[in-house]
Design a protein around this motif. Sequence first.
Motif, PDB file in Angstrom:
ATOM      1  N   GLU A   1      -0.814  -9.451   2.602  1.00  0.00           N
ATOM      2  CA  GLU A   1      -1.562 -10.662   2.264  1.00  0.00           C
ATOM      3  C   GLU A   1      -2.181 -11.277   3.513  1.00  0.00           C
ATOM      4  OE1 GLU A   1      -2.826 -13.618  -0.520  1.00  0.00           O
ATOM      5  OE2 GLU A   1      -1.874 -11.705  -0.885  1.00  0.00           O
TER       6      GLU A   1
ATOM      7  N   ARG B   1       2.452  -9.585  -0.365  1.00  0.00           N
ATOM      8  CA  ARG B   1       2.392 -10.026  -1.767  1.00  0.00           C
ATOM      9  C   ARG B   1       3.102  -8.949  -2.573  1.00  0.00           C
ATOM     10  NH1 ARG B   1       1.402 -14.772  -4.014  1.00  0.00           N
ATOM     11  NH2 ARG B   1      -0.305 -15.053  -2.557  1.00  0.00           N
ATOM     12  N   CYS B   2       4.167  -9.338  -3.254  1.00  0.00           N
ATOM     13  CA  CYS B   2       4.967  -8.408  -4.043  1.00  0.00           C
ATOM     14  C   CYS B   2       4.404  -8.269  -5.457  1.00  0.00           C
ATOM     15  CB  CYS B   2       6.413  -8.893  -4.116  1.00  0.00           C
ATOM     16  SG  CYS B   2       7.206  -9.040  -2.501  1.00  0.00           S
TER      17      CYS B   2
ATOM     18  N   ASN C   1       4.245 -11.181  -7.650  1.00  0.00           N
ATOM     19  CA  ASN C   1       3.390 -12.221  -7.089  1.00  0.00           C
ATOM     20  C   ASN C   1       4.117 -13.141  -6.100  1.00  0.00           C
ATOM     21  OD1 ASN C   1       0.678 -12.975  -6.889  1.00  0.00           O
ATOM     22  ND2 ASN C   1       1.028 -14.779  -8.166  1.00  0.00           N
ATOM     23  N   SER C   2       5.343 -12.822  -5.725  1.00  0.00           N
ATOM     24  CA  SER C   2       6.045 -13.608  -4.713  1.00  0.00           C
ATOM     25  C   SER C   2       5.580 -13.155  -3.328  1.00  0.00           C
ATOM     26  CB  SER C   2       7.562 -13.432  -4.854  1.00  0.00           C
ATOM     27  OG  SER C   2       7.931 -12.086  -4.618  1.00  0.00           O
ATOM     28  N   LEU C   3       5.893 -13.955  -2.322  1.00  0.00           N
ATOM     29  CA  LEU C   3       5.535 -13.627  -0.943  1.00  0.00           C
ATOM     30  C   LEU C   3       6.784 -13.307  -0.138  1.00  0.00           C
ATOM     31  CD1 LEU C   3       2.892 -16.388  -0.148  1.00  0.00           C
ATOM     32  CD2 LEU C   3       2.473 -13.936  -0.348  1.00  0.00           C
TER      33      LEU C   3
ATOM     34  N   VAL D   1       4.080  -3.493  -2.698  1.00  0.00           N
ATOM     35  CA  VAL D   1       3.702  -4.706  -1.970  1.00  0.00           C
ATOM     36  C   VAL D   1       2.379  -4.450  -1.262  1.00  0.00           C
ATOM     37  CG1 VAL D   1       6.082  -5.475  -1.659  1.00  0.00           C
ATOM     38  CG2 VAL D   1       5.015  -4.071   0.098  1.00  0.00           C
TER      39      VAL D   1
END
Length: 94
Positions: free
Chosen positions: A54, A15-16, A19-21, A51
Amino acid sequence: MYQTRMNTWHVYLLRCKDNSLYCGVTTDPVRRLAEHNAGTGAKYTRARLPVAMEAVERFPDKRSAYRAEYAVKQKRAADKVSFLKQLAMEENRS
């Protein structure tokens, strides 16, 4: 945190900060997370630090790990974590 063995492959989701993966494959998730956070990981994550891990799932071999990574990348972001867990369960049952 995550135990690894030689020849054990993992598919992981990060999880960056935005909020992107990010999805990747490694034999050592702890080392790979440190590399990403040090800015020496993938180009995608360098601009999105820090990061956090997740999800991480173990696969029996390199080929199945890369196949799983590709399949996860085809899914919507909202479905990636649960899909990765499902793939790992199926692959490790075989």
